[in-house]
Design an enzyme around this catalytic site. Structure first.
Site: not given
Lengths: 286, 164, 103
Positions: A200, A204, A243, A247
Site C-alpha cells: 500500500c 500511497h 477501495r 487496490c
C-alpha cells in the site's frame, strides 16, 4: 509532466524503509501508535510543504492545480449527491421491526463517523462503520448489504456527511488485542504483495502526487477521511471495502473478502494515523 | 432508433421539414438552400448530426454551413482530463445575438456531443461534462446572427471515456 | 421514487443561474458488460428548461455526455419563488419532469 513510478528508485526507497531510515518504521520493537501517527503526518507535511495538513483529505486534488480546478467545478454539483440523498432516506426509514439504524449507534448515528473504526473489547476485534451497519441490519432481521457499493455507500455517505469537518478520533484502548490489531494493520500496509510486488505504501506513501499510468496517486494520509467516494473510473460510488479490494486487484494481487480481519486491522491502522484530520466524505475522485 | 417526442409536442410542427433534410443529406448533391430546415434552426432532435463521424460532417448536418475561428468564442477545458469519462467543459461568447452553442469532440466515434439552443434572454454561456475517447480537439461552435464561429482546444486524455 | 432531476436555480436579481444534475446512465453503446456484450446506447436526447411559459434553454445530447449529466446556464429574468420546469426524454422514450423554485 512527471513520469510514472520509477521502479528502481521505489525499490531503493523501500530498501531504505526496511532498514529503518524512515521514521514510521523505527518503532518495530515497542509499538507506539501515537509516535507512529506523529511521524506519519510529519512525513507527509515535509514531503508536501505547500499542502495544509487538513487538505490531505482531498486526496490527489490537493497535489495538482489543474486537477484542483476540475474538482472545484465538480464540487459545484457533486456526483455523489444522489447517493447522499438515498442514504439519508434509507437511514430515516425504519426496519420491518420498527427499529432503525439510529437505534444501533451512539447519538442516533449522527456526527459519529470520525470515531470509526472502534475496537470492540468484548469481541476483541476492530469494528468498522460498514461492519457495524450490516450488523445492525442483521440484528434487526434484515439481510446485509454488499460491502462495496450502492446501499452501503449511500448509508456511509450520509453518516460521513453528518460528521463533515469533525477530526478523526480513533481510539486504541489499553488492551493488548487492540494494539495487536493496530500492528497487524500496519504490517499489512507495508507488506508487498501481488504480481507487481507493491505494498500500500509503495503508492500511497512513497509516490502520492505522481502518476501511475494515468492516475494521480492519493496520499495515504487522510485517504479514508473522504470515504465513501464517487469515482469517475467506477462510474459510481464505492466504500472503504471497495477501495481496499480494488487496490489489491490493481497490484495484481488477490483481494481479501471485504471486512476480513486483515482489512479491518488495515482500516484501523490507516484511520489512526490520520487522527486529527477532518472527515471530508463523501468525496469525488477521478 | 426513433426518438419519441411525446414530452415535446411543440416539436411536431417541424417534423416534416426535419425528415426532408435528412433525405437531402442522403442524396448529398442538392443545394442546401432548398431545405433550410437544419436541426439547429428548430427544436427537433438533430438525430442525423449526432450520427456523423467527423466534426466537419456533423457541423454540416447540424447547420448546413461551416464555422470561422473567432476569439470571441471562449472555451474552458482542462489541459489533461482527470478521466475521459467526465471532462468538464464550458463555452461562452462575447458575440451578440447568439442563438446556439454546440460542442464537438473531434475523434470521438461520433463527433457531436451536445447542442444547446440559446433563446433570446438566455446568456451565451454553458457548462457541461463530456466523455472523451482519447486525446483530441474539443471544438466549440457559437451561432450568432446566422453565422458560425468556433474555437478549439486539445484536451489530453489518459483514461478514455469509452472503455469498460 | 425520488426525481432523477436535481436543480439549483438562484436569482441574482437580474439573471438566474441554473445548475442541473440528472441521474441517467448515458450509455454510449461502445461499452461492454461483464459478459463481453455491448451495452446498447441509452442516453438523454433532449432536456428543456421552461420559465414563465417559455423555453429558456434546450439541450440536445448525444451519448458523449457524461453519466449523471450536469449542465449550467443563466438567463435574464426569473425571481425568487418562480417556477422552473425541467423535462428530459431519452432515446428509449423514457422521460421525467420536475418543477423547481428559483431561490
Amino acid at each position: 509532466m512527471r513520469s510514472a513510478i520509477h521502479f528502481a528508485s521505489a525499490a531503493l526507497a523501500l530498501a531504505a524503509l526496511s532498514f529503518g531510515a524512515m521514521p514510521f518504521a523505527v518503532a518495530a520493537d515497542t509499538p507506539d501508535p501515537a509516535a507512529d501517527a506523529k511521524a506519519f503526518q510529519k512525513f507527509f507535511t515535509e514531503k508536501f510543504p505547500k499542502v495544509k495538513l487538513d487538505d490531505f483529505v482531498n486526496g490527489p486534488y490537493s497535489m495538482n492545480e489543474d486537477m484542483h480546478r476540475q474538482w472545484e467545478e465538480k464540487e459545484q454539483f457533486p456526483p455523489y449527491d444522489f447517493s447522499l440523498d438515498l442514504g439519508k432516506e434509507m437511514f430515516a426509514k425504519p426496519f420491518k421491526n420498527g427499529k432503525s439504524y439510529a437505534d444501533c449507534f451512539p447519538n442516533q448515528g449522527i456526527g459519529i463517523r470520525q470515531n470509526y473504526p472502534t475496537f470492540d473489547e468484548k469481541e476483541g476485534k476492530v469494528v468498522t462503520l460498514e461492519l457495524a451497519l450490516n450488523r445492525c441490519r442483521e440484528a434487526n432481521g434484515e439481510a446485509p448489504f454488499s460491502y462495496v457499493k450502492d446501499e452501503m455507500a449511500a448509508l456511509t455517505a450520509y453518516m460521513a456527511f453528518t460528521s463533515r469537518g469533525k477530526p478523526f478520533d480513533i481510539k486504541i484502548p489499553n488492551d493488548p488485542r487492540a494494539l495487536e490489531a493496530y500492528e497487524n494493520g500496519k504490517r499489512y500496509f507495508y507488506t508487498r504483495r501481488g504480481q507487481l510486488n507493491f505494498s500500500c505504501a509503495s503508492c500511497h506513501v512513497q509516490n502520492p502526487g505522481e502518476r501511475i499510468r494515468a492516475e494521480v496517486l492519493a496520499p495515504a494520509l487522510g485517504i479514508l477521511n473522504a470515504m465513501p467516494i464517487y469515482r469517475s473510473e467506477w462510474g459510481g460510488m464505492g466504500t472503504i471495502s471497495r477501495r481496499f479490494t480494488t487496490c489489491n486487484s490493481q497490484i495484481r494481487g488477490v483481494p481479501l473478502e471485504p471486512q476480513s480481519d486483515e482489512y479491518r486491522d488495515l482500516e484501523y491502522y490507516l484511520s489512526y494515523v490520520s487522527n486529527g484530520l477532518p472527515v471530508s466524505g463523501p468525496g469525488a475522485r477521478p | 432508433m426513433t426518438t419519441t417526442h411525446d414530452g415535446f409536442p411543440a416539436t411536431r410542427r417541424l417534423m416534416l421539414k426535419g425528415a426532408a433534410s435528412v433525405a437531402l443529406i442522403g442524396l448529398g448533391n442538392l443545394p442546401f438552400s432548398v431545405a433550410p430546415a437544419f436541426a439547429a434552426a428548430n427544436d427537433k432532435y438533430p438525430e442525423d448530426a449526432f450520427k456523423q463521424k467527423s466534426d466537419a460532417d456533423a457541423v454540416k448536418a447540424l447547420y448546413g454551413k461551416t464555422a470561422e475561428p473567432s476569439d470571441k468564442v471562449k472555451m474552458d477545458a482542462p489541459e489533461i482530463a482527470e478521466n475521459g469519462a467526465v471532462v468538464p467543459i464550458s463555452v461562452s461568447s462575447t458575440l451578440e445575438n447568439v442563438t446556439s452553442i454546440s460542442i464537438l469532440v473531434a475523434e470521438n466515434p461520433n463527433a457531436l456531443a451536445a447542442f444547446y439552443l440559446i433563446p433570446a434572454g438566455t446568456l451565451p454561456s454553458v457548462a457541461n461534462r463530456l466523455k472523451m475517447a482519447k486525446t483530441t480537439n474539443v471544438i466549440a461552435i457559437v451561432e450568432a446572427g446566422g453565422k458560425l464561429y468556433s474555437t478549439a482546444k486539445e484536451v489530453k486524455v489518459t483514461v478514455g471515456g469509452c472503455g469498460g | 421514487m425520488a426525481s432523477t432531476i436535481r436543480v439549483r436555480a438562484t436569482s441574482s436579481g437580474e439573471t438566474t443561474e441554473v445548475q442541473a444534475l440528472i441521474q441517467h446512465p448515458m450509455d454510449s453503446g461502445y461499452v461492454k458488460d461483464a459478459k463481453g456484450d455491448l451495452i446498447p446506447p441509452h442516453f438523454i436526447q433532449q432536456l428543456t428548461f421552461e420559465h414563465d411559459g417559455k423555453n429558456v434553454f434546450l439541450a440536445d445530447w448525444g451519448p458523449a455526455v457524461s453519466k449523471d449529466p450536469y449542465v449550467k446556464f443563466s438567463f435574464k429574468g426569473g425571481k425568487k419563488g418562480d417556477d422552473l420546469k425541467i423535462s428530459w426524454v431519452d432515446n428509449k422514450g423514457a422521460s421525467d419532469t420536475t418543477t423547481a423554485k428559483i431561490q
